[in-house]
Design a protein around this motif. Sequence first.
Motif, PDB file in Angstrom:
ATOM      1  N   LEU A  95       3.106 -11.822  -2.897  1.00  0.00           N
ATOM      2  CA  LEU A  95       1.987 -11.595  -2.601  1.00  0.00           C
ATOM      3  C   LEU A  95       0.691 -11.334  -3.586  1.00  0.00           C
ATOM      4  O   LEU A  95      -0.188 -12.375  -3.412  1.00  0.00           O
ATOM      5  CB  LEU A  95       1.809 -10.488  -1.799  1.00  0.00           C
ATOM      6  CG  LEU A  95       0.836 -10.209  -1.079  1.00  0.00           C
ATOM      7  CD1 LEU A  95       1.067 -11.419   0.323  1.00  0.00           C
ATOM      8  CD2 LEU A  95       0.873  -8.873   0.697  1.00  0.00           C
TER       9      LEU A  95
ATOM     10  N   ALA B 101       1.455 -12.276  -6.957  1.00  0.00           N
ATOM     11  CA  ALA B 101       0.910 -13.927  -7.461  1.00  0.00           C
ATOM     12  C   ALA B 101       0.636 -15.533  -6.912  1.00  0.00           C
ATOM     13  O   ALA B 101      -0.681 -15.350  -7.455  1.00  0.00           O
ATOM     14  CB  ALA B 101       2.707 -14.363  -7.880  1.00  0.00           C
ATOM     15  N   TYR B 102       0.361 -14.529  -5.576  1.00  0.00           N
ATOM     16  CA  TYR B 102      -0.715 -15.924  -4.529  1.00  0.00           C
ATOM     17  C   TYR B 102      -1.849 -15.353  -4.440  1.00  0.00           C
ATOM     18  O   TYR B 102      -2.711 -17.035  -4.675  1.00  0.00           O
ATOM     19  CB  TYR B 102       0.529 -15.615  -3.323  1.00  0.00           C
ATOM     20  CG  TYR B 102       1.161 -16.332  -2.774  1.00  0.00           C
ATOM     21  CD1 TYR B 102       1.032 -17.814  -3.846  1.00  0.00           C
ATOM     22  CD2 TYR B 102       2.238 -16.159  -2.221  1.00  0.00           C
ATOM     23  CE1 TYR B 102       3.089 -18.276  -2.976  1.00  0.00           C
ATOM     24  CE2 TYR B 102       3.132 -15.998  -1.580  1.00  0.00           C
ATOM     25  CZ  TYR B 102       3.595 -17.635  -2.106  1.00  0.00           C
ATOM     26  OH  TYR B 102       4.929 -18.433  -2.372  1.00  0.00           O
TER      27      TYR B 102
ATOM     28  N   ARG C  89       4.314 -17.698 -11.889  1.00  0.00           N
ATOM     29  CA  ARG C  89       5.124 -18.605 -11.320  1.00  0.00           C
ATOM     30  C   ARG C  89       6.020 -18.771 -10.498  1.00  0.00           C
ATOM     31  O   ARG C  89       5.834 -19.611  -9.576  1.00  0.00           O
ATOM     32  CB  ARG C  89       6.578 -18.575 -12.484  1.00  0.00           C
ATOM     33  CG  ARG C  89       7.465 -19.672 -12.158  1.00  0.00           C
ATOM     34  CD  ARG C  89       8.593 -19.671 -13.976  1.00  0.00           C
ATOM     35  NE  ARG C  89       8.077 -19.869 -14.305  1.00  0.00           N
ATOM     36  CZ  ARG C  89       7.940 -18.582 -15.675  1.00  0.00           C
ATOM     37  NH1 ARG C  89       8.360 -17.726 -15.501  1.00  0.00           N
ATOM     38  NH2 ARG C  89       6.812 -19.508 -16.957  1.00  0.00           N
ATOM     39  N   ILE C  90       6.094 -17.471  -9.489  1.00  0.00           N
ATOM     40  CA  ILE C  90       7.053 -17.876  -8.087  1.00  0.00           C
ATOM     41  C   ILE C  90       6.040 -18.260  -6.896  1.00  0.00           C
ATOM     42  O   ILE C  90       6.029 -17.724  -6.221  1.00  0.00           O
ATOM     43  CB  ILE C  90       7.085 -16.152  -8.195  1.00  0.00           C
ATOM     44  CG1 ILE C  90       6.732 -14.989  -7.925  1.00  0.00           C
ATOM     45  CG2 ILE C  90       8.165 -15.285  -8.519  1.00  0.00           C
ATOM     46  CD1 ILE C  90       6.830 -13.385  -7.666  1.00  0.00           C
ATOM     47  N   ALA C  91       4.389 -18.300  -7.634  1.00  0.00           N
ATOM     48  CA  ALA C  91       3.348 -18.739  -6.143  1.00  0.00           C
ATOM     49  C   ALA C  91       3.662 -20.182  -6.102  1.00  0.00           C
ATOM     50  O   ALA C  91       2.931 -20.889  -5.574  1.00  0.00           O
ATOM     51  CB  ALA C  91       1.684 -18.166  -7.126  1.00  0.00           C
ATOM     52  N   ALA C  92       4.532 -20.547  -7.428  1.00  0.00           N
ATOM     53  CA  ALA C  92       4.555 -22.310  -6.955  1.00  0.00           C
ATOM     54  C   ALA C  92       6.130 -22.232  -5.343  1.00  0.00           C
ATOM     55  O   ALA C  92       5.775 -23.366  -5.177  1.00  0.00           O
ATOM     56  CB  ALA C  92       5.234 -22.482  -8.417  1.00  0.00           C
ATOM     57  N   THR C  93       5.900 -20.921  -4.768  1.00  0.00           N
ATOM     58  CA  THR C  93       7.067 -21.652  -3.968  1.00  0.00           C
ATOM     59  C   THR C  93       6.277 -21.989  -3.088  1.00  0.00           C
ATOM     60  O   THR C  93       5.218 -21.051  -2.752  1.00  0.00           O
ATOM     61  CB  THR C  93       7.672 -19.764  -3.923  1.00  0.00           C
ATOM     62  OG1 THR C  93       7.810 -19.270  -5.245  1.00  0.00           O
ATOM     63  CG2 THR C  93       9.275 -19.638  -3.159  1.00  0.00           C
ATOM     64  N   PRO C  94       7.438 -22.594  -2.177  1.00  0.00           N
ATOM     65  CA  PRO C  94       6.388 -23.241  -1.080  1.00  0.00           C
ATOM     66  C   PRO C  94       6.131 -22.167   0.404  1.00  0.00           C
ATOM     67  O   PRO C  94       7.128 -21.323   0.280  1.00  0.00           O
ATOM     68  CB  PRO C  94       7.574 -24.024  -0.412  1.00  0.00           C
ATOM     69  CG  PRO C  94       8.228 -24.789  -1.325  1.00  0.00           C
ATOM     70  CD  PRO C  94       8.836 -23.567  -2.434  1.00  0.00           C
ATOM     71  N   PRO C  95       5.242 -22.717   0.938  1.00  0.00           N
ATOM     72  CA  PRO C  95       4.871 -21.052   2.023  1.00  0.00           C
ATOM     73  C   PRO C  95       6.275 -21.476   3.034  1.00  0.00           C
ATOM     74  O   PRO C  95       5.852 -19.978   3.173  1.00  0.00           O
ATOM     75  CB  PRO C  95       3.696 -21.694   2.464  1.00  0.00           C
ATOM     76  CG  PRO C  95       3.682 -23.043   2.708  1.00  0.00           C
ATOM     77  CD  PRO C  95       4.516 -23.616   1.151  1.00  0.00           C
TER      78      PRO C  95
ATOM     79  N   TRP D 102       8.384 -18.170   3.197  1.00  0.00           N
ATOM     80  CA  TRP D 102       7.480 -16.548   2.206  1.00  0.00           C
ATOM     81  C   TRP D 102       6.483 -16.239   3.809  1.00  0.00           C
ATOM     82  O   TRP D 102       6.296 -14.965   3.776  1.00  0.00           O
ATOM     83  CB  TRP D 102       6.792 -16.798   1.292  1.00  0.00           C
ATOM     84  CG  TRP D 102       7.371 -16.758  -0.011  1.00  0.00           C
ATOM     85  CD1 TRP D 102       8.437 -17.409  -0.712  1.00  0.00           C
ATOM     86  CD2 TRP D 102       8.191 -15.603   0.352  1.00  0.00           C
ATOM     87  NE1 TRP D 102       9.256 -17.018  -1.255  1.00  0.00           N
ATOM     88  CE2 TRP D 102       8.640 -15.333  -1.726  1.00  0.00           C
ATOM     89  CE3 TRP D 102       7.821 -14.795  -0.391  1.00  0.00           C
ATOM     90  CZ2 TRP D 102       9.670 -15.100  -1.697  1.00  0.00           C
ATOM     91  CZ3 TRP D 102       8.607 -13.594  -0.771  1.00  0.00           C
ATOM     92  CH2 TRP D 102       9.544 -13.130  -1.883  1.00  0.00           C
ATOM     93  N   VAL D 103       6.016 -17.543   4.410  1.00  0.00           N
ATOM     94  CA  VAL D 103       4.878 -16.852   5.498  1.00  0.00           C
ATOM     95  C   VAL D 103       6.316 -15.872   6.017  1.00  0.00           C
ATOM     96  O   VAL D 103       5.590 -14.997   6.858  1.00  0.00           O
ATOM     97  CB  VAL D 103       5.021 -17.569   6.415  1.00  0.00           C
ATOM     98  CG1 VAL D 103       4.252 -17.498   7.643  1.00  0.00           C
ATOM     99  CG2 VAL D 103       4.168 -19.021   5.601  1.00  0.00           C
TER     100      VAL D 103
END
Lengths: 271, 271
Positions: A181, A183-184, A209-215, A218-219
């Motif tokens: 959260l 990182a986003y 880096r972990i903000a590159a994860t697609p949503p 994570w939603v």
Amino acid sequence: VKRLALVGCGHIGGSLALALRREFPGLVIVGVDPAAAAAAAAKARGVIDSIAEAPSRDVDAVVVAVPVRSIPPVLESLAGFEGVVTDVGSTKAGAVRAGDAALARFVGGHPMAGTERAGVEAADPALFVGKRVILTPTERTDRAALVFVRDLWARVGARVVEMDAAAHDRAVAAVSHLPHLVAYALAGAVGDAGDFAGLAGGGFTDTTRIAATPPSMWVDVFLENAPEILALVRGFDARLGALRAAIERGDGERIARLIDEARAARAAVLG
Amino acid sequence: VKRLALVGCGHIGGSLALALRREFPGLVIVGVDPAAAAAAAAKARGVIDSIAEAPSRDVDAVVVAVPVRSIPPVLESLAGFEGVVTDVGSTKAGAVRAGDAALARFVGGHPMAGTERAGVEAADPALFVGKRVILTPTERTDRAALVFVRDLWARVGARVVEMDAAAHDRAVAAVSHLPHLVAYALAGAVGDAGDFAGLAGGGFTDTTRIAATPPSMWVDVFLENAPEILALVRGFDARLGALRAAIERGDGERIARLIDEARAARAAVLG
């Protein structure tokens, strides 16, 4: 294990399938995925042997590797199945509740092996080597099923630990969900502040880096584990607020103390 | 360059000294450090040739590599020195103001090569290879001095760019100072939330790596660049608040949009 159904043919499910194929020659894997393209890609890569609409009842075990909010309905749809069922969801309370209610031999699981990659294209049979897998058995959990799932993970190189689902969800909120959260928010804020293309050093790169994860996943995680995450956000706000207040009043000693506490906390978590 | 004074014998200054020795055989480096132990360690490691109380005036150039809030007084103490003076501070407005006022041949500089290590023990002559060094010349900057400093950095493998000091301080607040502040708050908050020893995966580890940096330099940076950093903290709070509000009301679409914006912003910064 001879016949396995994999529900959810993404990065984690696909990696586990590839790893199990290495360990159990002759293993037949039936793939199920609500997204036809994902199942087709998994078959094309040799991750699964065939595609089905739903897990057939003639398999030894079912691995559920869909986004966390889709796990309970999948488990309910399996009601009456006699084989072992496990999942790989990164929150556990909802899956364990649904699995215990619907199934005789359910074991909740969470391999802590996420990366910023996604999709079966990035599936990697070595993904779990040395990684921790948390299993969340309850009083209701069938002991033989627990041993079976523990063995599956050990065979693909993971280190298995057990924990109750609520403790798991609190822990991952702290060490995984809150960092995502934050990182986003950080990447978004830097984007809002101007154009800094090419100016980032290791600090920004690592921190986000972990903000590159697609949503997609994570939603679900944020919604499913909302109470734990929101409690941690309050704790984070308190820490950030203390740093900000110390900067505002030019209190270098207080800043140094807060930094020292952060370093000690990090060292304690990393062991 | 034949004789150089290094004021501040830490990680960055020491790394530059080692790198310059490779490029300029016979270079003599006189080390100055308010901490006698740091100067002694630098001499023992062969980073400097001798220790002095203050830079002697017979050197060609002075490199100032002390924490940012100590840079202006060091530059003022050099008033009247005719050689080239440059610094490596990670905020530039204060250093440039003091350097331009006190010195004929000052060039502000910032190698973006920080790591979580500190001290001359971690000095590494290859530290700057491929790294960006930002120089912040003004209208007053002596052109020959600028060329001299640009060449020094190029010789140790850095990629030199130029920018005005205010733009530099805004940019580093975004890509470096805010990530550090957030990493400290995150590590502290996780520490406050419980004992999660051994449970962290890559997310926590990467996100908080820069929180391992010791406080000495960061207290100075946060205080020196406070206005820019505080403005960015407000932007960060807005992003985190939007994510939190969306989680609170179970708005998956809004969470997905915020995540997508974060990913796009990260990709834009990384180029």
